[in-house]
Design a protein around this motif. Structure first.
Motif, PDB file in Angstrom:
ATOM      1  N   ARG A 244       0.837  -1.197   0.000  1.00 38.81           N
ATOM      2  CA  ARG A 244       0.000   0.000   0.000  1.00 38.81           C
ATOM      3  C   ARG A 244       0.875   1.252   0.000  1.00 38.81           C
ATOM      4  O   ARG A 244       2.066   1.194   0.320  1.00 38.81           O
ATOM      5  N   SER A 245       0.289   2.384  -0.340  1.00 38.06           N
ATOM      6  CA  SER A 245       0.995   3.661  -0.240  1.00 38.06           C
ATOM      7  C   SER A 245       1.062   4.082   1.224  1.00 38.06           C
ATOM      8  O   SER A 245       0.155   3.793   2.014  1.00 38.06           O
ATOM      9  N   HIS A 246       2.144   4.774   1.572  1.00 40.82           N
ATOM     10  CA  HIS A 246       2.336   5.236   2.949  1.00 40.82           C
ATOM     11  C   HIS A 246       2.571   6.743   2.937  1.00 40.82           C
ATOM     12  O   HIS A 246       3.512   7.222   2.292  1.00 40.82           O
ATOM     13  N   GLU A 247       1.724   7.481   3.649  1.00 40.71           N
ATOM     14  CA  GLU A 247       1.781   8.937   3.627  1.00 40.71           C
ATOM     15  C   GLU A 247       1.787   9.526   5.033  1.00 40.71           C
ATOM     16  O   GLU A 247       1.081   9.036   5.924  1.00 40.71           O
ATOM     17  N   MET A 248       2.570  10.555   5.203  1.00 41.19           N
ATOM     18  CA  MET A 248       2.527  11.383   6.405  1.00 41.19           C
ATOM     19  C   MET A 248       1.750  12.637   6.036  1.00 41.19           C
ATOM     20  O   MET A 248       2.207  13.448   5.218  1.00 41.19           O
ATOM     21  N   ILE A 249       0.554  12.782   6.573  1.00 44.79           N
ATOM     22  CA  ILE A 249      -0.330  13.891   6.214  1.00 44.79           C
ATOM     23  C   ILE A 249      -0.311  14.931   7.329  1.00 44.79           C
ATOM     24  O   ILE A 249      -0.658  14.628   8.481  1.00 44.79           O
ATOM     25  N   LEU A 250       0.084  16.151   6.970  1.00 44.39           N
ATOM     26  CA  LEU A 250       0.254  17.213   7.959  1.00 44.39           C
ATOM     27  C   LEU A 250      -0.802  18.295   7.791  1.00 44.39           C
ATOM     28  O   LEU A 250      -1.226  18.612   6.686  1.00 44.39           O
ATOM     29  N   HIS A 251      -1.177  18.862   8.929  1.00 41.82           N
ATOM     30  CA  HIS A 251      -2.004  20.069   8.930  1.00 41.82           C
ATOM     31  C   HIS A 251      -1.096  21.247   9.252  1.00 41.82           C
ATOM     32  O   HIS A 251      -0.383  21.229  10.255  1.00 41.82           O
ATOM     33  N   ARG A 252      -1.092  22.250   8.386  1.00 41.61           N
ATOM     34  CA  ARG A 252      -0.310  23.449   8.646  1.00 41.61           C
ATOM     35  C   ARG A 252      -1.244  24.662   8.611  1.00 41.61           C
ATOM     36  O   ARG A 252      -2.246  24.650   7.893  1.00 41.61           O
ATOM     37  N   PRO A 253      -0.940  25.706   9.362  1.00 44.03           N
ATOM     38  CA  PRO A 253      -1.786  26.905   9.337  1.00 44.03           C
ATOM     39  C   PRO A 253      -1.808  27.506   7.934  1.00 44.03           C
ATOM     40  O   PRO A 253      -0.810  27.465   7.210  1.00 44.03           O
ATOM     41  N   SER A 254      -2.950  28.032   7.547  1.00 42.46           N
ATOM     42  CA  SER A 254      -3.037  28.691   6.244  1.00 42.46           C
ATOM     43  C   SER A 254      -2.168  29.940   6.237  1.00 42.46           C
ATOM     44  O   SER A 254      -1.876  30.521   7.285  1.00 42.46           O
ATOM     45  N   MET A 255      -1.756  30.364   5.071  1.00 42.62           N
ATOM     46  CA  MET A 255      -0.849  31.494   4.954  1.00 42.62           C
ATOM     47  C   MET A 255      -1.486  32.796   5.420  1.00 42.62           C
ATOM     48  O   MET A 255      -0.789  33.755   5.749  1.00 42.62           O
ATOM     49  N   ASP A 256      -2.818  32.861   5.463  1.00 42.71           N
ATOM     50  CA  ASP A 256      -3.488  34.074   5.921  1.00 42.71           C
ATOM     51  C   ASP A 256      -4.045  33.941   7.341  1.00 42.71           C
ATOM     52  O   ASP A 256      -4.908  34.705   7.759  1.00 42.71           O
ATOM     53  N   ASP A 257      -3.530  32.961   8.087  1.00 41.22           N
ATOM     54  CA  ASP A 257      -3.962  32.783   9.474  1.00 41.22           C
ATOM     55  C   ASP A 257      -3.521  34.006  10.293  1.00 41.22           C
ATOM     56  O   ASP A 257      -2.320  34.272  10.418  1.00 41.22           O
ATOM     57  N   PRO A 258      -4.454  34.764  10.873  1.00 39.31           N
ATOM     58  CA  PRO A 258      -4.083  35.987  11.594  1.00 39.31           C
ATOM     59  C   PRO A 258      -3.314  35.732  12.882  1.00 39.31           C
ATOM     60  O   PRO A 258      -2.691  36.656  13.415  1.00 39.31           O
TER      61      PRO A 258
END
Length: 306
Positions: A244-258
């Motif tokens: 199977r495919s193996h992925e590290m999925i990250l959440h990062r703040p959007s570039m316009d996050d105040p």
């Protein structure tokens, strides 16, 4: 009356001070003051909460992780203050997720210690000015591995992704780890050597991580551990037909996050480049998305696209 008995500006000290804040639930507005730091060119003083036992009333069994996180954060902040002085609170690098430095202000007091303890008494319900810091001095030496586990517990992203997928497709949540399905901590004491996999579907195996602007160092450490777990899990799949495919999925703040400064965005981008290089070296995929639904849809649609 002898005017020398009254305090004067000349006899005081000026310093920057800032609160140390505990964020028990990532992404929530809930915050507790667990320390105050005062620092100037001559030195610094960190006054930490000394009745952390009160957290038991709020969090029950989970309070132990919060207390450990505060103690670790205090120890690391002391070291950082000794190395970087004012920059440690002006440009903080939190060592533990969920413990951050609040807004810096300038003030004057008789001493750095007096300034920090006075603000703690005024701001924190986890502090008793009559006790001093004896309770903290007698506390056991924090374990950095435990701190890492405390940080991983405070990352709600895997739980949120699991909840989203459950709401979108009945039965599909079975591919998440049992801990995530049941909504409990991913790690248990003494199990830090075990490989942790958040999601193992028919075509995709994935771990999740959050790039936190206020605690980037600990975020990177945890993401690297999850990458290693993915590598170990992938290497176990020896039959080519079932790989199977193996992925590290990250959440990062959007570039316009105040809430994220330009410098923090630059730091996140730099850290992301380093993580992508490490993932490439291990033949793993690193993917960044900026919302829980986007991550959930990635999982739900993968089988259809594969």
């Amino acid at each position: 009356m002898d005017h020398s008995e009254f305090p004067t500006i000349d006899r005081g000290v000026r310093a920057l001070w800032a609160p140390v804040l505990l964020e028990p639930i990532a992404g929530s507005y809930e915050r507790l003051v667990v320390g105050v730091v005062a620092v100037n060119s001559d030195g610094f003083h960190l006054e930490l909460a000394n009745v952390l036992s009160r957290l038991n009333c709020l969090y029950g069994e989970s309070a132990a992780a919060a207390v450990t996180a505060v103690q670790i954060a205090g120890k690391c902040l002391q070291h950082d203050l000794a190395q970087r002085s004012r920059d440690a609170i002006l440009q903080p690098e939190s060592a533990v997720s969920g413990v951050v430095i609040g807004e810096c202000r300038e003030a004057e007091g008789f001493s750095l210690e007096q300034m920090a303890s006075s603000w703690m008494a005024a701001l924190s319900s986890l502090y008793d000015a009559t006790l001093g810091q004896d309770a903290l001095v007698l506390a056991p030496e924090p374990d950095l591995m435990v701190a890492s586990e405390a940080s991983s517990i405070s990352d709600r992203l895997p739980f949120l992704v699991c909840d989203y997928v459950r709401s979108q497709r009945e039965g599909y949540s079975r591919f998440f780890s049992r801990d995530l399905q049941e909504g409990r901590a991913r790690r248990k004491k003494g199990a830090s050597h075990q490989v942790v996999i958040d999601f193992a579907g028919p075509k995709l195996v994935a771990n999740f991580g959050t790039l936190r602007a206020g605690s980037l160092t600990s975020s990177i450490h945890l993401i690297k551990r999850r990458l290693w777990d993915l590598k170990v899990e992938r290497d176990r799949e020896t039959q080519e037909a079932f790989k199977r495919s193996h992925e590290m999925i990250l959440h990062r703040p959007s570039m316009d996050d105040p809430q994220v400064t330009d410098q923090q965005q630059a730091n996140i981008s730099e850290a992301l480049q380093a993580l992508e290089m490490q993932a490439d070296q291990e033949d793993l995929r690193l993917l960044t998305l900026n919302s829980v639904p986007a991550i959930g849809e990635r999982l739900l649609r993968y089988d259809e696209a594969a």
